[in-house]
Scaffold this active site. Structure first.
Site, PDB file in Angstrom:
ATOM      1  N   ALA A   1       0.879  -1.114   0.023  1.00  0.00           N
ATOM      2  CA  ALA A   1      -0.102   0.115  -0.069  1.00  0.00           C
ATOM      3  C   ALA A   1       0.874   1.180  -0.099  1.00  0.00           C
ATOM      4  CB  ALA A   1      -1.104  -0.054   1.084  1.00  0.00           C
TER       5      ALA A   1
ATOM      6  N   SER B   1       1.521   5.495  -1.837  1.00  0.00           N
ATOM      7  CA  SER B   1       0.848   6.928  -1.831  1.00  0.00           C
ATOM      8  C   SER B   1      -0.232   7.040  -2.511  1.00  0.00           C
ATOM      9  CB  SER B   1       1.949   7.968  -2.248  1.00  0.00           C
ATOM     10  OG  SER B   1       2.418   7.700  -3.279  1.00  0.00           O
ATOM     11  N   ILE B   2      -0.366   6.464  -3.639  1.00  0.00           N
ATOM     12  CA  ILE B   2      -1.510   6.659  -4.569  1.00  0.00           C
ATOM     13  C   ILE B   2      -2.407   5.395  -4.823  1.00  0.00           C
ATOM     14  CG2 ILE B   2      -1.937   7.188  -6.991  1.00  0.00           C
ATOM     15  CD1 ILE B   2       0.426   8.802  -7.166  1.00  0.00           C
ATOM     16  N   GLY B   3      -1.897   4.119  -4.857  1.00  0.00           N
ATOM     17  CA  GLY B   3      -2.587   3.061  -4.919  1.00  0.00           C
ATOM     18  C   GLY B   3      -2.047   1.905  -3.953  1.00  0.00           C
TER      19      GLY B   3
ATOM     20  N   VAL C   1      -1.278  -2.447  -4.044  1.00  0.00           N
ATOM     21  CA  VAL C   1      -1.021  -3.800  -5.319  1.00  0.00           C
ATOM     22  C   VAL C   1      -1.807  -4.941  -4.583  1.00  0.00           C
ATOM     23  CG1 VAL C   1       0.440  -4.879  -6.319  1.00  0.00           C
ATOM     24  CG2 VAL C   1       0.764  -2.458  -5.991  1.00  0.00           C
TER      25      VAL C   1
ATOM     26  N   ASP D   1      11.512   8.598  -9.912  1.00  0.00           N
ATOM     27  CA  ASP D   1      10.912   8.341  -8.544  1.00  0.00           C
ATOM     28  C   ASP D   1      11.930   7.162  -7.875  1.00  0.00           C
ATOM     29  OD1 ASP D   1       9.985   7.419  -6.109  1.00  0.00           O
ATOM     30  OD2 ASP D   1       7.980   6.816  -6.957  1.00  0.00           O
TER      31      ASP D   1
END
EC number: 2.7.11.-
Length: 565
Positions: free
Chosen positions: A239, A241-243, A245, A401
């Site tokens: 888990a 920042s944006i989604g 898995v 990133d």
């Protein structure tokens, strides 16, 4: 070059104090007074009324904790829904390498009002903690609380780290992104305990409840979304920042990773950035040029929320990497052959869901000097550094990133899997030429060349004083050390010991001079570039690598000049 603090600012997604202009009701007006008083205190060091200010803020914090914003019952009611143990695949034989998240799901605040409320509570908490620490240091005659470093350290306390970790994990999005960025700084930039606490943000972000997960899957893949998979694991394996898995198996038997975007994150980016700025303004001087970095950060993060764009980036990167490896003409095979980009499953990918080939391995944040020998650690570092230089000087296209979990080492197949292509950018040849020339100036220890190309790049205006020019030249000299044969010869080195040389710490020591004497912000292209390069150096330092970086640099430098037009 802005150094480590500027790197933080460039990715911290700060900006103007828009919180103040948004405040309309009584609570927000009170928060505005809080922010103004805090900034006034930080700028003017008005210690006479420090105790009174702290008491007022403590009262405000207690008051805010009792209040509740009603937003049509959408987000502020944090229903804790526990993940069911359903008949999902791998419940009986889950991969022991993976950390399945079986904690409570926390509903993400998705409306602007509820997210604003979270930022307000965080700002008040951090500010009260800051003033409390300043009060304590003022009373302690042995502490010089009027110094900038005192204000800085009063912000970065363990208590404030706990506040940020909890709040960022709950909000995700831009808020969690800043926590992740802070967590991968080295100890020359932030206190070790602060980094340790925020490292939980990077490793243990809260998953969303099943209700929100199922809604997103239905909205993106249809009500019958489960029929598109043989099996789908409800418990996420990561888990971020944006989604988050999830593991799954497709109808044709492929094991895949399904990244599901958090609801409301894409719509909250701009407001989150503005809200975060109120926190940054407590510690960031005007010469850090937050405004310049704000738009770049906002645009980058918005692109990250478009998973179709990420899929396109991943396919492009995979093509560039494989073409270089297979060309056999430029010698990049030996530098890049151990790198791999997973396939994208386009028929199960939408703007909010990304499905890719599942890859196995160990993320490099789990690679330590205790559990891996020098040869293995050097192999990893050579690959990461080769990748970084190939992205710049061969591909002219970089994944920017540096999150360590984006690099997964598959020891069984001796390869490094590359993940997460949401944040990517192209670089123009003219910029890369001037940038390479400035680095070559550092490699050759040529101050005049460094300053000439720093001017062409836009670091300098030509009107800077000697202190700024010297700091700029020194930063490039330090940055280019790993690639300099002259430096190796002067210091009797055969390989470059990244950990011993402490590049980040030495550059950070130049920051005060740069912030005091800088006449313009750094070039926009370097925001993301230096974030990635800094992350690369941190990996090499963490692994205590000793590698001949000059060979890698010269290889990709020659490729660039060969292709330059």
């Amino acid at each position: 070059m802005g150094g480590r603090l500027n790197d933080l600012i460039q990715v911290a997604y700060g900006g103007k104090n828009v919180i103040l202009s948004m405040m309309k009701n009584k609570t927000r007006q009170t928060s505005s007074v809080f922010i103004n008083n805090l900034n006034s205190l930080n700028n003017n060091n008005n210690n006479i009324s420090l105790k009174d200010k702290f008491k007022d803020l403590k009262d405000l914090k207690d008051n805010l904790n009792e209040k509740k914003i009603n937003n049509d019952n959408d987000d502020d009611d944090e229903d804790n829904l526990i993940f069911d143990e359903k008949k999902d695949f791998l419940n009986e034989n889950k991969n022991p390498e993976l950390n399945y998240i079986k904690s409570k799901g926390h509903k993400i605040p998705s409306s602007q009002t509820s997210r604003f409320w979270e930022f307000t509570k965080l700002a008040v908490g951090v500010g009260a903690g800051f003033l409390g620490e300043k009060t304590k240091r003022t009373i302690d005659s042995s502490s010089s609380s009027s110094s900038p470093s005192s204000s800085y350290s009063a912000i970065f306390t363990d208590t404030n780290a706990e506040r940020m970790a909890e709040s960022f994990s709950r909000m995700r999005g831009a808020a969690l992104k800043i926590g992740q960025v802070l967590s991968i700084q080295d100890e020359s930039f932030l206190p070790p305990k602060f980094v340790e606490i925020l490292d939980r943000v990077r490793k243990n972000a809260n998953p969303i409840p099943l209700e929100q997960l199922y809604n997103t899957m239905s909205n993106e893949l249809g009500e019958n979304w489960r029929s598109k998979f043989q099996l789908f694991q409800d418990d996420p394996i990561a888990a971020a920042s944006i989604g988050q898995v999830h593991r799954a198996i497709t109808l044709d038997g492929k094991e895949v990773a399904v990244k599901v975007q958090y609801p409301g994150v894409a719509d909250s980016i701009t407001s989150d950035i503005k809200n975060l700025s109120s926190l940054l303004k407590m510690i960031v001087p005007e010469t850090a040029y937050i405004e310049k970095s704000l738009e770049s950060a906002r645009s980058e993060l918005l692109l990250e929320t478009d998973y179709l764009n990420e899929a396109s980036n991943q396919l492009k990167f995979k093509s560039l990497l494989e073409s270089s490896i297979n060309s056999g003409t430029n010698g990049s095979f030996k530098y890049l052959k151990d790198l791999y980009v997973p396939n994208v499953i386009m028929e199960l990918t939408t703007k909010r869901i990304l499905t890719t080939e599942f890859v196995h391995g160990t993320s490099i944040d789990k690679i330590t000097i205790e559990n891996h020998n020098q040869e293995t650690r050097d192999w990893i570092s050579k690959n990461i550094l080769s990748l970084c230089l190939a992205e710049l000087f061969e591909f002219n296209f970089m994944q920017v990133d540096p999150n360590w979990t984006n690099f997964v080492v598959d020891f069984e197949n001796k390869r490094i899997n590359l993940l997460d292509f949401g944040a990517c950018r192209n670089y123009k040849s003219e910029f890369l030429f001037n940038y390479l020339k400035s680095i070559e100036g550092g490699v050759n220890r040529d101050i005049n060349q460094i300053l000439e190309y720093s001017l062409k790049l836009g670091y300098l205006t030509g009107d800077e004083n000697k202190q700024m020019n010297d700091a700029q030249a020194k930063s490039i000299l330090i940055l280019s050390e790993p690639f300099s044969k002259l430096y190796y010869k002067e210091n009797n080195l055969k390989t470059y010991p990244f950990n011993e040389k402490q590049i980040a710490k030495r550059i950070s020591q130049l920051i005060p001079t740069m912030l005091k004497n800088r006449l313009k912000p750094p070039p926009e292209e370097t925001y993301s570039l230096h974030r990635k390069l800094s992350g690369c150096y941190l990996v090499c330092s963490k692994l205590k690598s000793n590698i001949n970086s000059t060979l890698i640099f010269n290889h990709f430098k020659n490729i660039f000049y060969k292709n330059y037009k």
